[in-house]
Design an enzyme around this catalytic site. Structure first.
Site, PDB file in Angstrom:
ATOM      1  N   THR A  34      63.273 -22.158  17.054  1.00  0.00           N
ATOM      2  CA  THR A  34      64.087 -21.985  15.852  1.00  0.00           C
ATOM      3  C   THR A  34      65.103 -23.110  15.699  1.00  0.00           C
ATOM      4  OG1 THR A  34      63.779 -19.622  15.892  1.00  0.00           O
ATOM      5  CG2 THR A  34      65.719 -20.395  14.744  1.00  0.00           C
TER       6      THR A  34
ATOM      7  N   TYR B 279      61.368 -18.163   8.046  1.00  0.00           N
ATOM      8  CA  TYR B 279      61.309 -19.579   8.418  1.00  0.00           C
ATOM      9  C   TYR B 279      60.137 -19.801   9.357  1.00  0.00           C
ATOM     10  CZ  TYR B 279      63.044 -18.315  13.030  1.00  0.00           C
ATOM     11  OH  TYR B 279      63.159 -17.773  14.277  1.00  0.00           O
TER      12      TYR B 279
ATOM     13  N   THR C 107      63.906 -19.371  21.637  1.00  0.00           N
ATOM     14  CA  THR C 107      64.616 -18.419  22.509  1.00  0.00           C
ATOM     15  C   THR C 107      63.712 -17.313  23.053  1.00  0.00           C
ATOM     16  OG1 THR C 107      65.298 -17.111  20.599  1.00  0.00           O
ATOM     17  CG2 THR C 107      66.831 -18.801  21.363  1.00  0.00           C
ATOM     18  N   ASP C 108      62.550 -17.081  22.406  1.00  0.00           N
ATOM     19  CA  ASP C 108      61.712 -15.936  22.810  1.00  0.00           C
ATOM     20  C   ASP C 108      61.300 -16.002  24.279  1.00  0.00           C
ATOM     21  OD1 ASP C 108      61.900 -15.056  20.229  1.00  0.00           O
ATOM     22  OD2 ASP C 108      59.803 -15.382  19.690  1.00  0.00           O
TER      23      ASP C 108
ATOM     24  N   LYS D 254      66.750 -12.752  27.196  1.00  0.00           N
ATOM     25  CA  LYS D 254      67.021 -12.503  25.777  1.00  0.00           C
ATOM     26  C   LYS D 254      67.163 -10.996  25.582  1.00  0.00           C
ATOM     27  CE  LYS D 254      65.488 -13.631  21.112  1.00  0.00           C
ATOM     28  NZ  LYS D 254      64.604 -14.429  20.253  1.00  0.00           N
TER      29      LYS D 254
ATOM     30  N   GLU E 268      60.978   6.001  45.800  1.00  0.00           N
ATOM     31  CA  GLU E 268      60.075   7.122  45.528  1.00  0.00           C
ATOM     32  C   GLU E 268      58.629   6.727  45.807  1.00  0.00           C
ATOM     33  OE1 GLU E 268      60.869   9.676  41.957  1.00  0.00           O
ATOM     34  OE2 GLU E 268      62.366   8.132  41.550  1.00  0.00           O
TER      35      GLU E 268
END
Ligand code: ASP
Length: 351
Positions: free
Chosen positions: A37, A50, A116-117, A189, A308
């Site tokens: 981005t 975008y 950023t993903d 993120k 567990e």
């Protein structure tokens, strides 16, 4: 008249010397662009639609002339993609190029512009494969370059300041965004659209950037000196992530087995838990030679051995505090060196 000339000449000489001195003192930074981005372009400055990775590196550099005050800067385009399309091939290319930059002493620091993903995954991959303590700063933006109040230019300036700061000399791989610096290992993120999306759920930022000043507060101890050697590799062993939820069925585990995965990271409920059906499928995959690593879908805390789940009996390992997507990266890299579960578990407790 002659006197005026002499004064003028002396003045110009001083300016030139001063320029050379400040140039010599400036850090040499290479910016490697991958898209995202931060290089995104939209039709309208007020609407959210975008396309990521449209704007080339030269335009990004020209948009932030302020950064040349802090560093001598060169740019290179490594990829031009939204980071949802990031892949192992590009990770290898990026890491090899950064290793080359430091081996040849081409720069004092590197900035990587990135969506950023998956930025947290690239950052962690680089932190495990770059043989240098020099700063590598990943940076992105949540708003495209064409948006009103876009965050990319300021983030890029801040990232250059981080990479060129004397304080960062041995900082290794970090992310810098929204005036916060995070260790590659811990950053994630957390919010789909907010500019404050990057967080470290367990430990917080290691540093801050404000008013042209970079300040560090903590350093991670989980930054092993010995890095994975990826030179010459074309790909990495297949490791899949399987998500846990109420009444989950074993189909994703069976599919990974069919695909001959070398490892499965199980993103379990709570402390890496699974229901009985999924447990049986994971046990069968483990008997088949697939490394099963329990992690958590909670987004915080650690997954601990023998809680567990009887990991010893089942032959499972745990991700400690790595989230599933980062556990996958460590497991893929670990599998390039060994299939020994004890050694791999040790890496999860130290890397
Ligand atoms: N999808 C974009 C990317 O990761 C989002 C962003 O950069 O913020 O490339």
């Amino acid at each position: 008249m002659k006197r005026i000339h002499q004064i003028l000449f002396a003045f110009l000489f001083i300016i030139q010397i001063h320029g050379q001195v400040t140039n010599e003192n400036k850090a040499r930074i290479i910016i490697l662009a991958t898209g995202g981005t931060i290089a995104g372009s939209g039709e309208s400055s007020t609407k959210s639609a975008y396309t990521a990775g449209k704007i080339p590196i030269d335009n990004l550099l020209n948009a932030v002339p302020e950064m040349y005050k802090y560093a001598d800067i060169k740019g290179e385009q490594i990829a031009q993609i939204g980071s949802q399309d990031m892949n192992i091939e590009t990770w290898l290319k990026l890491s090899n190029r950064i290793n080359q930059i430091f081996e040849n002493n081409e720069a004092d620091g590197v900035v990587v512009t990135h969506g950023t993903d998956t930025q947290e995954e690239t950052a962690y991959f680089l932190s495990l494969t770059i043989n240098s303590k020099k700063p590598v700063v990943l940076v992105g933006a949540m708003r495209p370059a064409t948006a009103m109040s876009q965050d990319g230019n300021k983030n890029l300036l801040d990232a250059v300041m981080v990479a060129s700061s004397p304080e960062s000399k041995e900082i290794g791989v970090v992310t810098a965004m929204n005036e916060e610096i995070f260790a590659a290992r811990d950053v994630t993120k957390t919010i789909t659209t907010s500019i404050a999306t990057f967080q470290s759920r367990n430990f917080g930022p290691i540093g801050l950037i404000y008013d042209g000043k970079v300040s560090y507060y903590y350093k991670t101890l989980r930054n092993p000196a010995k890095k994975f050697n990826i030179k010459g590799l074309k790909t990495l062993p297949l490791v899949e992530i399987v998500y846990g939820y109420a009444d989950a069925k074993p189909s994703a585990i069976i599919a990974a087995q069919k695909d001959r995965a070398a490892g499965i990271v199980y993103a379990g409920m709570g402390n890496g838990n699974f229901n009985a059906t999924v447990g049986k499928a994971l046990e069968s995959a483990s008997k088949d030679g697939i490394i099963i690593c329990r992690s958590s879908r909670t987004g915080g805390g650690r997954v601990t051995l023998y809680n567990e789940v009887d990991d010893k009996a089942l032959g499972f390992i745990v991700a400690d505090d790595l989230n599933p997507q980062k556990a996958r990266i460590l497991l893929m890299l670990a599998l390039t060196e060994t299939k020994d579960k004890i050694k791999i578990q040790d890496m999860f407790f130290n890397y």
